[in-house]
Design a protein around this motif. Sequence first.
Motif, PDB file in Angstrom:
ATOM      1  N   LEU A 140       0.866  -1.164   0.000  1.00 31.10           N
ATOM      2  CA  LEU A 140       0.000   0.000   0.000  1.00 31.10           C
ATOM      3  C   LEU A 140       0.905   1.216   0.000  1.00 31.10           C
ATOM      4  N   ASP A 141       0.826   1.988  -1.101  1.00 37.09           N
ATOM      5  CA  ASP A 141       1.757   3.133  -1.284  1.00 37.09           C
ATOM      6  C   ASP A 141       3.198   2.686  -1.152  1.00 37.09           C
ATOM      7  N   ASN A 142       3.458   1.481  -1.628  1.00 34.63           N
ATOM      8  CA  ASN A 142       4.800   0.891  -1.632  1.00 34.63           C
ATOM      9  C   ASN A 142       5.278   0.497  -0.236  1.00 34.63           C
ATOM     10  N   TYR A 143       4.369   0.374   0.732  1.00 34.48           N
ATOM     11  CA  TYR A 143       4.697  -0.122   2.065  1.00 34.48           C
ATOM     12  C   TYR A 143       4.078  -1.504   2.225  1.00 34.48           C
ATOM     13  N   PHE A 144       4.814  -2.418   2.878  1.00 34.67           N
ATOM     14  CA  PHE A 144       4.344  -3.791   3.049  1.00 34.67           C
ATOM     15  C   PHE A 144       3.150  -3.823   4.018  1.00 34.67           C
ATOM     16  N   VAL A 145       2.087  -4.539   3.573  1.00 33.81           N
ATOM     17  CA  VAL A 145       0.932  -4.755   4.455  1.00 33.81           C
ATOM     18  C   VAL A 145       0.709  -6.247   4.721  1.00 33.81           C
ATOM     19  N   ASP A 146       1.326  -7.113   3.887  1.00 32.28           N
ATOM     20  CA  ASP A 146       1.207  -8.557   4.133  1.00 32.28           C
ATOM     21  C   ASP A 146       2.223  -9.263   3.243  1.00 32.28           C
ATOM     22  N   CYS A 147       2.600 -10.510   3.606  1.00 32.36           N
ATOM     23  CA  CYS A 147       3.517 -11.320   2.799  1.00 32.36           C
ATOM     24  C   CYS A 147       3.348 -12.773   3.207  1.00 32.36           C
ATOM     25  N   ASN A 148       3.813 -13.694   2.363  1.00 31.34           N
ATOM     26  CA  ASN A 148       3.735 -15.110   2.707  1.00 31.34           C
ATOM     27  C   ASN A 148       5.083 -15.597   3.194  1.00 31.34           C
ATOM     28  N   CYS A 191       5.551   1.554  -8.891  1.00 28.25           N
ATOM     29  CA  CYS A 191       4.238   1.457  -8.254  1.00 28.25           C
ATOM     30  C   CYS A 191       3.201   2.257  -9.042  1.00 28.25           C
ATOM     31  N   ARG A 192       3.562   3.475  -9.428  1.00 26.47           N
ATOM     32  CA  ARG A 192       2.631   4.312 -10.187  1.00 26.47           C
ATOM     33  C   ARG A 192       2.343   3.700 -11.560  1.00 26.47           C
ATOM     34  N   LEU A 193       3.376   3.128 -12.203  1.00 25.15           N
ATOM     35  CA  LEU A 193       3.179   2.506 -13.506  1.00 25.15           C
ATOM     36  C   LEU A 193       2.212   1.327 -13.425  1.00 25.15           C
ATOM     37  N   ALA A 194       2.337   0.536 -12.371  1.00 22.68           N
ATOM     38  CA  ALA A 194       1.459  -0.634 -12.220  1.00 22.68           C
ATOM     39  C   ALA A 194       0.002  -0.192 -12.065  1.00 22.68           C
ATOM     40  N   ILE A 195      -0.232   0.847 -11.256  1.00 21.93           N
ATOM     41  CA  ILE A 195      -1.598   1.334 -11.051  1.00 21.93           C
ATOM     42  C   ILE A 195      -2.139   1.925 -12.354  1.00 21.93           C
TER      43      ILE A 195
END
Length: 789
Positions: A100-108, A150-154
Motif C-alpha cells: 500500500l503506497d509501496n509499504y508492506f501490508v502482508d507477505c507469505n 508502483c505508479r506505472l502498475a496502477i
Amino acid sequence: MGRFSPSPLSAELSALHQQALQHLAATDAASLAAEPPAELLYHTMLTLQRQELHRAQAQIKALQQAAAVAAAHATAAADPAADKFRRLFEHSSDAVFLLLDNYFVDCNAAMLALIGATDKQQLLGQHMAELAPSHQPDGHPSRERADDYCRLAIAQGRHRYEWLGQRCTGEEFWGEILLTPVQMDTHTLLHAVWRDTTPLKMAEQQRRESEEDRRRVLAAAGVGTVIYILGSKEVVLDERARALLGLPPAAGPLPSTEVIRQVYPEDLVPASEIMTRAQQTGQPVVLEFRVVWADNSIHHIRFRGEIEKKEGQPGRLLGVMRDISAKRQAQEELSYKNRLLEHVVHNMPLVLGRLSNTGVFLELIGLGLRHLNIQDNQLRGVSTFEAFPEHAEPMRRLLAGESVKYVTFVVEQGERIYYQNYGFFDQERHEAVIFAIDVTESEQTKQKLHAEKAFTKQVIDHSPDALIALDLNLRVTAWNQKVAQYASVPEEKAIGQSFFELLPHHLETAEFPHLLEQVRQGKSITLFNQTLGRRPGSYDIYCVPLQNPDSSEVTGILITIRDITERNRMLAAAVQLQRQQQQAVVRAVFAAQEAERKRIAEALHNGVGQLLYVTKLTLENGSRFPPDPAVLQVLNEAIQATRNVSHQLTPGILEDFGLQVALQELVKHIPQGTLKVYLHLTGLHQLRPLLLELAVYRIIQELLSNVIKHAHAHEVHIQVEHEDDQVVLSVQDDGRGMPATPLPAADPGMGIVSIRNRAELLGGRFSLDSHPELGTTVRVALPIPAKSQ
C-alpha cells in the motif's frame, strides 16, 4: 535576524538540526556560507520533519491496512473460497506480498524465506526500498525507482520489472517483480510476486562473458564468423567478417548477393561448385577465394564451415573466415624466388650445390659447370674431396658448421677457371649449401688492371709534378712520391685521409676550399705562381674534375702541383737581360736625341739667333732713318723665342750646374701671375748619370707644360728626392683633374703615355691619381744604375 540555535534540552530537535545541516552540506545551498542562514536551516528542518511525518503516516496506514487484511482473513475463514485464496497466498512457492503506497501490508512465508526474515513484523510497515541497496544499477535511487514502478502498475493495470534486492543479511540478489493492482474497500493495494532470478542472471552474464571472450579470441586471431541461412539466402556476419569482406560496419543479416558481389569474379564458379558438393555430401566446406575492396585492393580469404541440417534438410552453414593475403603473398613470393633462382642458375654462370654432412653431393647444378664440362647433377653421390681436392680446406670448415666465402680456381685443359664461392651449413636439414659464380673474366680483368695500375703507379711516382687524386669528399685516393716529399707523409698513410688535414699549412690561400667546390661541380681551376707554406719557391696548381667517360659525372678531383721556381728564375733573368738591352737602346736613343737637340739648339743660337741680332743692330745703327719701333719689338721677340727654344732643346745649365739649378731655372721661366710653382728638392747634391738627370728634367718639363695647357690650375707642387737607389719625383696640381675614363692622348709630344713608357723603359714606376675638380698627382720613381753610386 539572529542565528537559529536549538534548545540543548531537546535531543530530538538536536538530531533534526544535525540532519538538516547534513542535508544542506550535500546540496548547493551549503556553498552560500560556512554557516547557513537561520531561515534556510529552519525551512530545511521543517521539510525533513514533514517528510518523516509523511513516512510515519504511510507506515501507520500500511499497518492499519495490514490489520484490516488480517481481520478480513479471520472474518472470511468461514468462507471456503476465501479460505482457499488465503491458503494459496500463504503456501505459494513464489514470494508473494501486498503493498500500500509501496509499504508492506502482508507477505507469505516464501517472501520471508526470500529475504531471510523470520517474522512478518520485520516487514510490515516497511517501504519497498528498505529491501534494496540505496541505488539501483542504473544509478537511480531505489526509493524513487520503486515509487515509479508502483505508479506505472496502477496506471497500466500491471507492471513487471527487474529489481536488485537486498536480504536482511545484506546480501544482494537479482529478482523479477510483477505488480498487479487490487481494489480493497477505499484503498488500492498492489499484489506483488517476487521471483529470485540470480542464477539466471549469473548464467546470462557468464554466457555473455563467454561470448565476449570468444569474440575476443576470434578477433585476436583475425577470424570472423559467418552464418549462411540456406533457405532465405541471407548471411549474418560479425564485425570482423564484414571487415574481411570489405563491407561497411552494420547490424543484421544481408542478402547473399551483397557478399557474392565482393568475391573476385574468377573465383565464383569454383566456390559455387564446392558449396553444391558440400550440400550433397555433408562434407565440411573449405574455400579459398579473393575479395575486392572499395579501394580496388585484392585480399585472399580462407573459409571453413559445416552445414547444419534441419529435419534432414540443409538449414544453415556455420563457419569462420580469415585473411590469408600475407600467407598467399609469402607463398607467391617464395614460388617466384624459386623460379627466379632456377632461371638465374640455368642462365648465368652460377653453380648451386647441396652436400651431406660427410661432403657427398646431393645436388650440383648450374650453367657455371659448363666451363668444367660437367652437366647438372653429374657429380651427385660423389664426394667433394674427390671431385675438387683443391677445395678441401674450406669444405672442411663448411661441413664443421662455419660459413665460408672465398675465391678459388680449377684448372681445366691448362686454363684457370675462377669461382667466387659462398657456403653455409643448414643445421635443420644437416646439409651444406654452396653457391659459386664463374668470375674468370673478372679475375683476368682484375689481374690486367692490377698490372696497369702498377705501371701507372710507376709513371705517376716518377712524374716531376706532385699529383694528388681526391674523391668527392676531398679524401686522398692517390698520392705520388713528389707529394710525399712535399708533405713528409708517405702514400700508405695519406690514402683515405682528408686533404686539408694532411696539408693544413701548404696551400695558404683562403679561397682554395671554395675553388675545390667549383671543381667538384665540373669546372677546371688553374692557380699561377702560388707559394706553398714551409716550402720555398713558386708553383702552378692545376685542379681538374675527374669525370666518368660514359655519363660525364664528376667522380673526383686531380690536383697537379708544378714547381716553376727555376722557370721563373730563368724568365726573370731573360726579362732582366731584355730590360737591360732595352735600357741600353733607350740610353743610346736618348743620347742621340739630346745630341741632335744640342746641335739644333747651337744652330738656332749661333745661326738664326746671331742673324736676328745683327739685323737688329743694323737697323738701329746703319740706317739713315730710325727703324720702326714695332719692327724692333718683333725682332726682340724673335731673338727671345730663339733663345727659349734653344734653351728648351738643350739646357746647357743642366750640364754646367746640375739638376737642382736646372730645375730652379726652369721654374723661373714660368710666369708667376699665371701659375704659382712650389719646388721642393731633396738630396740632389749627389752625383747621378747625366742621362737620368735629363730624363727627370724632361718629365718635369712635360708635366709642367701639361698643367699650363690643360689643368687650369692655380698652383702646382713639384717634389724631387734622391733616395738611396732611386730618384722619386711628383707633380701635384689643384686643377680640374682628369675624367674617370681617360681620353686618347691628342698631344703629339711626350704626353702621359710617353712619360709612362719612358719611366718603364728606364726600369722605373709610374702612377697617376686624378679626380674631377680635385686635381692630379703624378709620381715617377727612376732607379739609379749601380755603377753611378
